[in-house]
Write an enzyme that holds these catalytic residues in place. Structure first.
Site, PDB file in Angstrom:
ATOM      1  N   ARG A 181       3.891  -6.202  -2.405  1.00 55.46           N
ATOM      2  CA  ARG A 181       4.189  -6.020  -3.828  1.00 55.46           C
ATOM      3  C   ARG A 181       3.779  -4.652  -4.366  1.00 55.46           C
ATOM      4  O   ARG A 181       4.057  -4.334  -5.526  1.00 55.46           O
ATOM      5  CB  ARG A 181       3.490  -7.108  -4.639  1.00 55.46           C
ATOM      6  CG  ARG A 181       1.970  -7.090  -4.538  1.00 55.46           C
ATOM      7  CD  ARG A 181       1.384  -8.372  -5.093  1.00 55.46           C
ATOM      8  NE  ARG A 181      -0.069  -8.430  -4.948  1.00 55.46           N
ATOM      9  CZ  ARG A 181      -0.778  -9.529  -5.187  1.00 55.46           C
ATOM     10  NH1 ARG A 181      -0.167 -10.636  -5.565  1.00 55.46           N
ATOM     11  NH2 ARG A 181      -2.090  -9.527  -5.057  1.00 55.46           N
ATOM     12  N   GLU A 182       3.138  -3.832  -3.546  1.00 49.24           N
ATOM     13  CA  GLU A 182       2.588  -2.556  -4.007  1.00 49.24           C
ATOM     14  C   GLU A 182       3.621  -1.437  -3.850  1.00 49.24           C
ATOM     15  O   GLU A 182       3.453  -0.487  -3.083  1.00 49.24           O
ATOM     16  CB  GLU A 182       1.281  -2.283  -3.263  1.00 49.24           C
ATOM     17  CG  GLU A 182       0.234  -3.350  -3.575  1.00 49.24           C
ATOM     18  CD  GLU A 182      -1.004  -3.301  -2.696  1.00 49.24           C
ATOM     19  OE1 GLU A 182      -1.121  -2.363  -1.874  1.00 49.24           O
ATOM     20  OE2 GLU A 182      -1.856  -4.207  -2.814  1.00 49.24           O
ATOM     21  N   ARG A 237       2.631 -10.845  -1.393  1.00 48.60           N
ATOM     22  CA  ARG A 237       1.658  -9.878  -0.864  1.00 48.60           C
ATOM     23  C   ARG A 237       1.690  -9.777   0.660  1.00 48.60           C
ATOM     24  O   ARG A 237       1.586  -8.687   1.224  1.00 48.60           O
ATOM     25  CB  ARG A 237       0.264 -10.299  -1.321  1.00 48.60           C
ATOM     26  CG  ARG A 237      -0.905  -9.555  -0.678  1.00 48.60           C
ATOM     27  CD  ARG A 237      -2.206 -10.155  -1.209  1.00 48.60           C
ATOM     28  NE  ARG A 237      -3.388  -9.743  -0.483  1.00 48.60           N
ATOM     29  CZ  ARG A 237      -4.250  -8.808  -0.881  1.00 48.60           C
ATOM     30  NH1 ARG A 237      -4.027  -8.152  -2.006  1.00 48.60           N
ATOM     31  NH2 ARG A 237      -5.331  -8.526  -0.180  1.00 48.60           N
ATOM     32  N   SER A 310      -2.215  -0.248  -4.180  1.00 49.02           N
ATOM     33  CA  SER A 310      -2.315  -0.256  -5.636  1.00 49.02           C
ATOM     34  C   SER A 310      -2.776  -1.666  -6.042  1.00 49.02           C
ATOM     35  O   SER A 310      -2.588  -2.621  -5.269  1.00 49.02           O
ATOM     36  CB  SER A 310      -0.960   0.061  -6.282  1.00 49.02           C
ATOM     37  OG  SER A 310      -0.040  -1.002  -6.126  1.00 49.02           O
ATOM     38  N   TYR A 311      -3.446  -1.805  -7.198  1.00 50.56           N
ATOM     39  CA  TYR A 311      -3.671  -0.814  -8.212  1.00 50.56           C
ATOM     40  C   TYR A 311      -5.170  -0.725  -8.498  1.00 50.56           C
ATOM     41  O   TYR A 311      -5.939  -1.577  -8.043  1.00 50.56           O
ATOM     42  CB  TYR A 311      -2.914  -1.174  -9.509  1.00 50.56           C
ATOM     43  CG  TYR A 311      -3.298  -2.520 -10.125  1.00 50.56           C
ATOM     44  CD1 TYR A 311      -4.220  -2.604 -11.161  1.00 50.56           C
ATOM     45  CD2 TYR A 311      -2.724  -3.705  -9.668  1.00 50.56           C
ATOM     46  CE1 TYR A 311      -4.573  -3.821 -11.717  1.00 50.56           C
ATOM     47  CE2 TYR A 311      -3.073  -4.920 -10.216  1.00 50.56           C
ATOM     48  CZ  TYR A 311      -4.001  -4.991 -11.244  1.00 50.56           C
ATOM     49  OH  TYR A 311      -4.358  -6.208 -11.783  1.00 50.56           O
ATOM     50  N   GLU A 385      -6.419   3.105  -3.996  1.00 52.08           N
ATOM     51  CA  GLU A 385      -5.719   2.210  -4.911  1.00 52.08           C
ATOM     52  C   GLU A 385      -5.092   3.120  -5.965  1.00 52.08           C
ATOM     53  O   GLU A 385      -5.797   3.741  -6.766  1.00 52.08           O
ATOM     54  CB  GLU A 385      -6.673   1.206  -5.557  1.00 52.08           C
ATOM     55  CG  GLU A 385      -7.343   0.243  -4.591  1.00 52.08           C
ATOM     56  CD  GLU A 385      -6.438  -0.906  -4.163  1.00 52.08           C
ATOM     57  OE1 GLU A 385      -5.370  -1.095  -4.801  1.00 52.08           O
ATOM     58  OE2 GLU A 385      -6.793  -1.613  -3.205  1.00 52.08           O
TER      59      GLU A 385
END
Length: 422
Positions: A181-182, A237, A310-311, A385
């Site tokens: 998801r990043e 994720r 992230s984040y 991050e």
């Protein structure tokens, strides 16, 4: 507390690459609740009682709780946190996702152009972009199919070198999107690759870096999970590898590396977002990446490994598995982290915190940074991050891509210049 995984199970009970309807986050809110000594236990109870998902779970006082609240629970949640301070991160998460996923159509003309970084893109367009970008710099780079994911997708890489020719210098390895998801990490690692290629022989600092190192960029370490976030559940994720519990596929690939694999910084529950896997290193993609890193190390060693996430706006050093242990190179890691953060902040004023992983964010077992340092004997092993600190979280607007790339490049260049100086 549910993991974000549980939302995917409402959308589809699949463990293959079958196309399913995307999970609809319309009306969902993401709310930040800062915790203090007098409310952290109550916030934890609210999350458990209402069976809520979190982007950030408050394990102790002083940590923020970033909580995903479905429409059916808004009234109950707001009643329970009455009197506590709060911050609305996403008023309507579904609308935020819709805005973020308005991909621009890809054209090969984007390869030498910054327009690529004005939008997020599909997995297949990333493959096309990387191939087209490399095609513009054939004498100083190669596009590499580094291996296949569990579902058979290519794990792409760009290999960049300078005056000494390929495989002639110590390596730098950049990893992005190990957590599906990043999305900002995919774009930022590609921004680094684009800059290193397009600014060679134009920018003295970049030319020096490319001449001193063999550079490997892996923008999409977890292609199955990444593709799943684009077709089925934006907040997925893990990877998509089946588990004995068919309802809960996937491993957290950054808990699966075979070093300090078991501990409180990972989970044995297949339905957890931090599920470590059935065995150390049993993730399909982890096997591929370990093989690649060992091969790269066999030439002239690995000078630096950076895993981009992230984040949170953090730049961190070993260790993840322990909050008390420190590597012999701790002082050097801390020095380079500060150099990175200072140079990054000078671009857009974005503040980053630095420090060891366990002390700065949370305890992590089986992570890439500790494995690279202790098993592969990488000289410097770090993790970031990226933006932001929680105003938008994982669903970062596309207008943040270019400034994120600009500042990350500045931090990276300053850090690598310091490595060259010794």
């Amino acid at each position: 507390m549910r993991s974000v995984l549980s939302l995917a199970l409402l959308a589809a009970n699949v463990v293959t690459a079958a196309v399913v309807s995307p999970f609809d986050y319309s009306g969902y809110k993401v709310i930040r609740v800062p915790t203090q000594k007098d409310n952290v236990k109550e916030v934890q109870r609210i999350i458990t009682d209402l069976n809520l998902d979190t982007w950030k779970y408050p394990k102790s006082e002083g940590q923020n709780a970033d909580i995903v609240v479905p429409p059916s629970q808004i009234t109950s949640f707001m009643e329970r946190i009455s009197g506590m301070s709060m911050e609305m991160m996403h008023e309507d998460l579904g609308m935020s996702i819709s805005n973020e996923t308005s991909f621009e159509a890809y054209s090969a003309g984007y390869a030498p152009d910054i327009n690529w970084f004005k939008s997020y893109h599909s997995y297949q367009d990333h493959i096309s972009y990387l191939q087209d970008l490399q095609g513009l710099f054939r004498t100083r780079s190669e596009y590499v199919d580094a291996g296949k994911s569990h579902e058979g997708r290519t794990i792409p890489a760009l290999h960049i070198w300078g005056s000494g020719g390929k495989n002639s210098k110590p390596a730098i390895i950049f990893h992005g999107t190990i957590h599906a998801r990043e999305w900002i990490t995919t774009m930022v690692t590609e921004y680094l690759a684009w800059s290193l290629l397009s600014q060679y022989n134009k920018n003295a600092d970049i030319t020096s870096i490319v001449d001193n190192f063999d550079i490997w960029v892996f923008p999409i370490v977890n292609p199955d999970g990444f593709a799943f976030t684009q077709t089925s559940n934006r907040l997925w994720r893990k990877n998509r590898q089946p588990n004995p519990n068919a309802r809960c596929p996937g491993r957290d690939l950054n808990r699966n590396y075979p070093y300090q694999w078991v501990g409180p910084g990972s989970s044995s529950n297949p339905c957890s977002d931090t599920y470590r896997g059935a065995q150390p290193g049993d993730g399909t993609e982890i096997k591929v990446h370990i093989a690649n890193m060992k091969r790269i190390a066999s030439y002239h060693g690995i000078a630096m490994f950076v895993d981009w996430h992230s984040y949170g706006q953090l730049f961190m050093s070993p260790y993840g598995y322990s909050c008390t242990a420190r590597p012999p190179t701790d002082a050097r890691h801390q020095e380079l982290s500060r150099i990175f953060a200072q140079a990054l902040r000078a671009v857009h004023g974005t503040p980053y915190r630095t420090g060891p992983i366990c002390n700065t964010i949370y305890q992590v077992n089986g992570d890439s940074v500790d494995y690279a340092l202790e098993v592969l004997k990488v000289k410097l092993s770090l993790t970031a991050e990226l933006r932001d600190t929680g105003a938008r979280g994982f669903v970062l607007p596309a207008d943040q891509i270019i400034p994120s790339g600009e500042e990350t490049l500045a931090g990276t260049v300053a850090m690598l210049k310091a490595v060259i100086r010794g």
